[in-house]
Design an enzyme around this catalytic site. Structure first.
Site: not given
Ligand code: AP5
Length: 209
Positions: A13, A88, A123, A156, A167
């Site tokens: 994402k 979410r 990552r 992270r 997760r």
């Molecule tokens: P990346 O682009 O970083 O993936 P992402 O989908 O953004 O992953 P996140 O881990 O950030 O998502 P998340 O939803 O768990 O975390 P968030 O920060 O929102 O890609 C991942 C890796 O793969 C990278 O290294 C990239 O380079 C690589 N990659 C990408 N595409 C690729 C491909 N095609 N091929 C190979 N490699 C590739 O949330 C974190 C925490 O915050 C949650 O667990 C929760 O506790 C809290 N939180 C956040 N939002 C909320 C909410 N709305 N409500 C409640 N809690 C929340």
């Protein structure tokens, strides 16, 4: 355009949001990045959120919604935005509607759990500007340093194998039902994994046409 990006943790994402943001000239609003910034700044909200994030659970709605509402009220969101990580849960989607925020499209990045685990293990993230790298598929020019802002790259806290598993469970039980929620409204698009970030971007842009 107001767009929601759905997808499992590590689905890409953040990676795709950067590219959509450049193409459409609209900002990305990532609740994960907003929460990590609050944790790094040591705010009261950040301290409350940290334990939930570290365990792979969702942070309580009242903490996330206030951060989101403040951010999308800023000037740069007037012409649209990309929501990465919000909503979410179906409840958060309802809250968005109650806030009067309408959405044009919801794009779900479809990636298998097996590929998710490989991606998150490699990552590296920039805490300062939110840019995302991967040690194999998207390495920074200089190891450990963000290409965009020069800050140090980190692993992270929630990218440990046991937390990744939790997760993923949280995603399947609480976030995935949103596909049904937005599917019924006729605004859901699915972008199936094409395996490289560039090929996925081509698929994403195709789905956004
Ligand atoms: P990346 O682009 O970083 O993936 P992402 O989908 O953004 O992953 P996140 O881990 O950030 O998502 P998340 O939803 O768990 O975390 P968030 O920060 O929102 O890609 C991942 C890796 O793969 C990278 O290294 C990239 O380079 C690589 N990659 C990408 N595409 C690729 C491909 N095609 N091929 C190979 N490699 C590739 O949330 C974190 C925490 O915050 C949650 O667990 C929760 O506790 C809290 N939180 C956040 N939002 C909320 C909410 N709305 N409500 C409640 N809690 C929340």
């Amino acid at each position: 355009m107001r767009l929601i990006l759905l997808g499992a943790p590590g689905a890409g994402k953040g990676t795709q949001a950067e590219r959509i943001s450049e193409k459409y000239n609209i900002p990305t609003v990532s609740t994960g990045n907003l929460l990590r910034a609050a944790v790094a700044a040591g705010t009261e909200l950040g301290m409350k959120a940290k334990s939930y994030m570290d365990s792979g659970s969702l942070v309580p709605d009242e903490l996330v919604v206030s951060l989101l509402a403040e951010r999308i009220a800023e000037d740069d969101c007037k012409n649209g935005f990309i929501l990465d990580g919000f909503p979410r849960s179906v409840r958060q989607a309802e809250v968005l509607e109650e806030m009067g925020v309408t959405v044009d499209k919801v794009l779900s990045l479809e990636v298998t759990d097996e590929n998710i685990i490989a991606r998150l293990a490699g990552r590296r993230a920039c805490l300062k500007c939110g840019a995302t790298y991967h040690i194999e598929s998207k390495p920074p020019v200089k190891e450990g340093v963000c290409d965009k802002c020069g800050a140090e790259l980190i692993i992270r806290d929630d990218d440990k194998v046991e937390t990744i598993q939790k997760r993923l469970e949280t995603f399947h039980s609480q976030t995935e039902p949103l596909k049904d929620f937005y599917g019924k409204k006729g605004i859901l698009r699915l972008a199936y994994d094409q395996f490289t970030p560039d090929a996925n971007t081509a698929e994403v842009f195709k789905q956004l046409q």
